[in-house]
Design a protein around this motif. Sequence first.
Motif, PDB file in Angstrom:
ATOM      1  N   UNK A 125       0.789  -1.220   0.000  1.00 27.16           N
ATOM      2  CA  UNK A 125       0.000   0.000   0.000  1.00 27.16           C
ATOM      3  C   UNK A 125       0.825   1.276   0.000  1.00 27.16           C
ATOM      4  N   UNK A 126       2.132   1.150  -0.062  1.00 28.88           N
ATOM      5  CA  UNK A 126       3.040   2.301  -0.072  1.00 28.88           C
ATOM      6  C   UNK A 126       3.500   2.548  -1.500  1.00 28.88           C
ATOM      7  N   UNK A 127       3.319   3.771  -1.973  1.00 28.54           N
ATOM      8  CA  UNK A 127       3.694   4.143  -3.337  1.00 28.54           C
ATOM      9  C   UNK A 127       4.921   5.038  -3.328  1.00 28.54           C
ATOM     10  N   UNK A 128       5.927   4.658  -4.103  1.00 28.85           N
ATOM     11  CA  UNK A 128       7.146   5.450  -4.267  1.00 28.85           C
ATOM     12  C   UNK A 128       7.486   5.456  -5.763  1.00 28.85           C
ATOM     13  N   UNK A 129       7.903   6.613  -6.251  1.00 27.39           N
ATOM     14  CA  UNK A 129       8.324   6.687  -7.647  1.00 27.39           C
ATOM     15  C   UNK A 129       9.687   6.043  -7.810  1.00 27.39           C
ATOM     16  N   UNK A 130       9.826   5.285  -8.889  1.00 26.30           N
ATOM     17  CA  UNK A 130      11.095   4.650  -9.215  1.00 26.30           C
ATOM     18  C   UNK A 130      11.463   4.996 -10.647  1.00 26.30           C
ATOM     19  N   UNK A 131      12.714   4.728 -10.988  1.00 22.07           N
ATOM     20  CA  UNK A 131      13.209   4.883 -12.355  1.00 22.07           C
ATOM     21  C   UNK A 131      13.830   3.551 -12.741  1.00 22.07           C
ATOM     22  N   UNK A 132      13.320   2.963 -13.823  1.00 18.35           N
ATOM     23  CA  UNK A 132      13.840   1.691 -14.327  1.00 18.35           C
ATOM     24  C   UNK A 132      14.488   1.940 -15.677  1.00 18.35           C
ATOM     25  N   UNK A 133      15.736   1.522 -15.825  1.00 21.90           N
ATOM     26  CA  UNK A 133      16.391   1.608 -17.127  1.00 21.90           C
ATOM     27  C   UNK A 133      16.365   0.225 -17.752  1.00 21.90           C
ATOM     28  N   UNK A 134      16.167   0.203 -19.070  1.00 22.14           N
ATOM     29  CA  UNK A 134      16.062  -1.070 -19.767  1.00 22.14           C
ATOM     30  C   UNK A 134      16.456  -0.932 -21.224  1.00 22.14           C
ATOM     31  N   UNK A 135      16.732  -2.070 -21.831  1.00 20.27           N
ATOM     32  CA  UNK A 135      16.976  -2.134 -23.263  1.00 20.27           C
ATOM     33  C   UNK A 135      15.773  -2.787 -23.922  1.00 20.27           C
ATOM     34  N   UNK A 136      15.596  -2.517 -25.192  1.00 17.99           N
ATOM     35  CA  UNK A 136      14.531  -3.146 -25.985  1.00 17.99           C
ATOM     36  C   UNK A 136      15.182  -3.713 -27.235  1.00 17.99           C
ATOM     37  N   UNK A 137      15.070  -5.033 -27.395  1.00 12.15           N
ATOM     38  CA  UNK A 137      15.705  -5.700 -28.534  1.00 12.15           C
ATOM     39  C   UNK A 137      14.728  -6.672 -29.175  1.00 12.15           C
ATOM     40  N   UNK A 138      14.647  -6.656 -30.513  1.00 10.15           N
ATOM     41  CA  UNK A 138      13.810  -7.654 -31.176  1.00 10.15           C
ATOM     42  C   UNK A 138      14.426  -9.044 -31.031  1.00 10.15           C
ATOM     43  N   UNK A 139      13.562 -10.035 -30.906  1.00 10.16           N
ATOM     44  CA  UNK A 139      13.975 -11.442 -30.852  1.00 10.16           C
ATOM     45  C   UNK A 139      12.969 -12.205 -31.703  1.00 10.16           C
ATOM     46  N   UNK A 140      13.261 -12.317 -32.996  1.00 10.76           N
ATOM     47  CA  UNK A 140      12.278 -12.888 -33.917  1.00 10.76           C
ATOM     48  C   UNK A 140      11.094 -11.945 -33.996  1.00 10.76           C
TER      49      UNK A 140
END
Length: 187
Positions: A125-140
Amino acid sequence: MRFSILVAAVLATGLTLPALAAQTLVPAKSRLGFSFQQMGVTVDGGFKQYSAQVNFDPAKPETTQATFSVDLASIDVGGPDGNAEVRRKAWFDTAAHPKATFTAKSVKALGGGKFEARGPLVIKGISRDIVAQFTAKPAGSDLVLEGGFPVKRLQYRLGEGAWADTETVADDVHVKFRFTLTGKPGQ
């Protein structure tokens, strides 16, 4: 016993996309895990059940809609005793708070196939803003999103009472994810 906490956080995970999603998460090709230090030893864990509603186009990341939901009772920290402990009130309190969620409020390109998602992660029930870094790659015909984000477990009241001692279980948890999406983003 290993007492993993955190991260469901992850739930979160990692990144989330909203409800009118054109893409589908492929659980068999995806994973949501975390790591933390317990008494100076790295402990790895993960969640077995999570879902996502996603609409992500790497060419137009600003139009992303995403929401991820994690079944906290599906946690695995390496053994039945630890798994039972982290479901209790002092940790995830899965009886009262069975899910953790992350909703991407903004996604931007960082260049070179890398992205950053920002939004609230809700645990207990606790909300905190986060920052997620990620890559996006095609796979088929699929799209693989892979990345992570840090979480401070005590900000979510994960490990209350005697478990709040960060000498026993560190406050820092690193959530890592690999989400495989199938389908095309909608417009």
